[in-house]
Design a protein around this motif. Structure first.
Motif, PDB file in Angstrom:
ATOM      1  N   TYR A  36       0.865  -1.191   0.000  1.00  0.00           N
ATOM      2  CA  TYR A  36       0.000   0.000   0.000  1.00  0.00           C
ATOM      3  C   TYR A  36       0.902   1.242   0.000  1.00  0.00           C
ATOM      4  O   TYR A  36       1.070   1.924   1.019  1.00  0.00           O
ATOM      5  N   THR A  37       1.485   1.519  -1.155  1.00  0.00           N
ATOM      6  CA  THR A  37       2.447   2.615  -1.237  1.00  0.00           C
ATOM      7  C   THR A  37       1.792   3.984  -1.033  1.00  0.00           C
ATOM      8  O   THR A  37       2.425   4.899  -0.513  1.00  0.00           O
ATOM      9  N   LEU A 143      12.736   8.013 -14.690  1.00  0.00           N
ATOM     10  CA  LEU A 143      11.437   7.368 -14.508  1.00  0.00           C
ATOM     11  C   LEU A 143      10.558   8.165 -13.544  1.00  0.00           C
ATOM     12  O   LEU A 143       9.363   8.357 -13.802  1.00  0.00           O
ATOM     13  N   VAL A 144      11.152   8.625 -12.439  1.00  0.00           N
ATOM     14  CA  VAL A 144      10.367   9.400 -11.471  1.00  0.00           C
ATOM     15  C   VAL A 144       9.940  10.727 -12.064  1.00  0.00           C
ATOM     16  O   VAL A 144       8.785  11.160 -11.928  1.00  0.00           O
ATOM     17  N   LEU A 145      10.873  11.399 -12.748  1.00  0.00           N
ATOM     18  CA  LEU A 145      10.569  12.708 -13.311  1.00  0.00           C
ATOM     19  C   LEU A 145       9.612  12.606 -14.494  1.00  0.00           C
ATOM     20  O   LEU A 145       8.771  13.494 -14.710  1.00  0.00           O
ATOM     21  N   GLN A 153       2.925   9.641  -5.631  1.00  0.00           N
ATOM     22  CA  GLN A 153       2.012   8.850  -4.817  1.00  0.00           C
ATOM     23  C   GLN A 153       2.643   7.549  -4.342  1.00  0.00           C
ATOM     24  O   GLN A 153       2.184   6.965  -3.365  1.00  0.00           O
ATOM     25  N   TYR A 154       3.679   7.080  -5.029  1.00  0.00           N
ATOM     26  CA  TYR A 154       4.292   5.819  -4.620  1.00  0.00           C
ATOM     27  C   TYR A 154       5.795   5.925  -4.375  1.00  0.00           C
ATOM     28  O   TYR A 154       6.376   5.044  -3.729  1.00  0.00           O
ATOM     29  N   VAL A 155       6.466   6.972  -4.867  1.00  0.00           N
ATOM     30  CA  VAL A 155       7.917   7.068  -4.714  1.00  0.00           C
ATOM     31  C   VAL A 155       8.314   7.193  -3.248  1.00  0.00           C
ATOM     32  O   VAL A 155       9.124   6.411  -2.726  1.00  0.00           O
ATOM     33  N   ILE A 156       7.744   8.174  -2.553  1.00  0.00           N
ATOM     34  CA  ILE A 156       8.114   8.406  -1.158  1.00  0.00           C
ATOM     35  C   ILE A 156       7.731   7.206  -0.309  1.00  0.00           C
ATOM     36  O   ILE A 156       8.503   6.757   0.551  1.00  0.00           O
ATOM     37  N   GLY A 157       6.538   6.655  -0.534  1.00  0.00           N
ATOM     38  CA  GLY A 157       6.110   5.487   0.236  1.00  0.00           C
ATOM     39  C   GLY A 157       6.990   4.281  -0.004  1.00  0.00           C
ATOM     40  O   GLY A 157       7.279   3.513   0.916  1.00  0.00           O
ATOM     41  N   THR A 158       7.444   4.100  -1.258  1.00  0.00           N
ATOM     42  CA  THR A 158       8.329   2.977  -1.563  1.00  0.00           C
ATOM     43  C   THR A 158       9.666   3.124  -0.854  1.00  0.00           C
ATOM     44  O   THR A 158      10.177   2.169  -0.255  1.00  0.00           O
ATOM     45  N   PHE A 159      10.256   4.322  -0.918  1.00  0.00           N
ATOM     46  CA  PHE A 159      11.532   4.552  -0.235  1.00  0.00           C
ATOM     47  C   PHE A 159      11.379   4.369   1.277  1.00  0.00           C
ATOM     48  O   PHE A 159      12.232   3.758   1.928  1.00  0.00           O
ATOM     49  N   PHE A 160      10.308   4.888   1.827  1.00  0.00           N
ATOM     50  CA  PHE A 160      10.064   4.772   3.270  1.00  0.00           C
ATOM     51  C   PHE A 160       9.891   3.311   3.674  1.00  0.00           C
ATOM     52  O   PHE A 160      10.442   2.859   4.689  1.00  0.00           O
TER      53      PHE A 160
END
Length: 206
Positions: A36-37, A143-145, A153-160
C-alpha cells in the motif's frame, strides 16, 4: 558461573530478543508499505511533518533558554523554519510529497550524471560498478521525473517502506547474532570446569 554473570547474560539475551521482535515489526511494516504505497506515502509525510514541528518547538525552547548565547537568533530562525515546514507538510501532505518526489528525481539525476562523468574521467578500479550505479541512478531519476507528479504517490512510500524493511532485517540479524555470541560465551565458560566429584584423590604413601 556466578549468579550475577548469569543474570547479565540473561539480560543480554532478553535485550537481543527485543531487537529481533522490533526487527520483525519493522519488516512487516515495510512489506505492508510496499503493498500500500499510497498509504505509506501519506503516513511518511505526516510523520515527517510532525517530526519537523516537534523538533522546531523543542529547538525554539532551547533557544529561549540559551538566549544569552551568540547563536540565539540563528537558533530561533532555524526553529521557526522547522515549525513552518512542519505546518505546511501537515496541512498539504500531497503537495509536500510532490515536492519531495521532484527533489528525489533531481537528486538521482545529478548523482547519476556525476557518477557517469566521474567514472569515465577517473577510470578507477571500480570503473564498471561506478558506471552501473550511475546509469541506475540516472534511469531512476528519469522514470520518477517522467511520470511526475503521479509518481509522488508511490515514490516516497516505496523509499520509506524499503528503509523500514532493511532496518528491520538489520535489527533481526543483530539480535540473532548477539544471542548466538552470548550462547557461545556461555558454552565456553562451561568448558574445562571440573565438577565437585572430579577432583583426583591424593595418593597415600605406603
Amino acid at each position: 558461573m556466578t549468579k550475577p554473570a548469569k543474570d547479565e547474560k540473561a539480560k543480554l539475551r532478553r535485550g537481543f530478543g527485543r531487537l529481533v521482535a522490533l526487527g520483525v515489526l519493522l519488516v512487516v511494516a515495510g512489506l505492508v508499505g510496499l503493498v500500500y504505497t499510497g498509504v505509506a506515502t501519506l503516513t511518511s509525510m505526516l510523520l515527517f511533518g510532525w517530526l519537523l514541528l516537534i523538533g522546531g518547538v523543542v529547538g525554539l525552547l532551547h533557544a529561549i533558554e540559551g538566549r544569552g548565547s551568540n547563536f540565539f537568533w540563528l537558533a530561533v530562525i532555524v526553529a521557526a523554519l522547522n515549525i513552518a515546514a512542519g505546518v505546511v507538510i501537515l496541512k498539504s501532505p500531497d503537495a509536500a510529497a510532490d515536492a519531495l518526489a521532484m527533489f528525489a528525481a533531481l537528486l538521482f539525476l545529478t548523482a547519476g550524471l556525476f557518477r557517469l562523468v566521474g567514472g569515465l574521467v577517473v577510470r578507477g578500479p571500480q570503473f564498471g560498478l561506478t558506471l552501473l550505479l550511475g546509469a541506475f541512478d540516472l534511469l531512476l531519476g528519469i522514470l520518477v521525473l517522467g511520470s511526475w507528479p503521479s509518481s509522488s504517490q508511490y515514490v516516497i512510500g516505496t523509499f520509506f517502506s524499503l528503509a523500514l524493511l532493511f532496518d528491520g532485517l538489520g535489527l533481526i540479524a543483530t539480535g540473532f547474532g548477539g544471542r548466538r555470541i552470548v550462547g557461545m560465551v556461555e558454552d565456553a565458560s562451561g568448558v574445562g570446569k571440573a565438577g565437585p566429584g572430579d577432583a583426583s584423590k591424593p595418593v597415600q604413601a605406603e
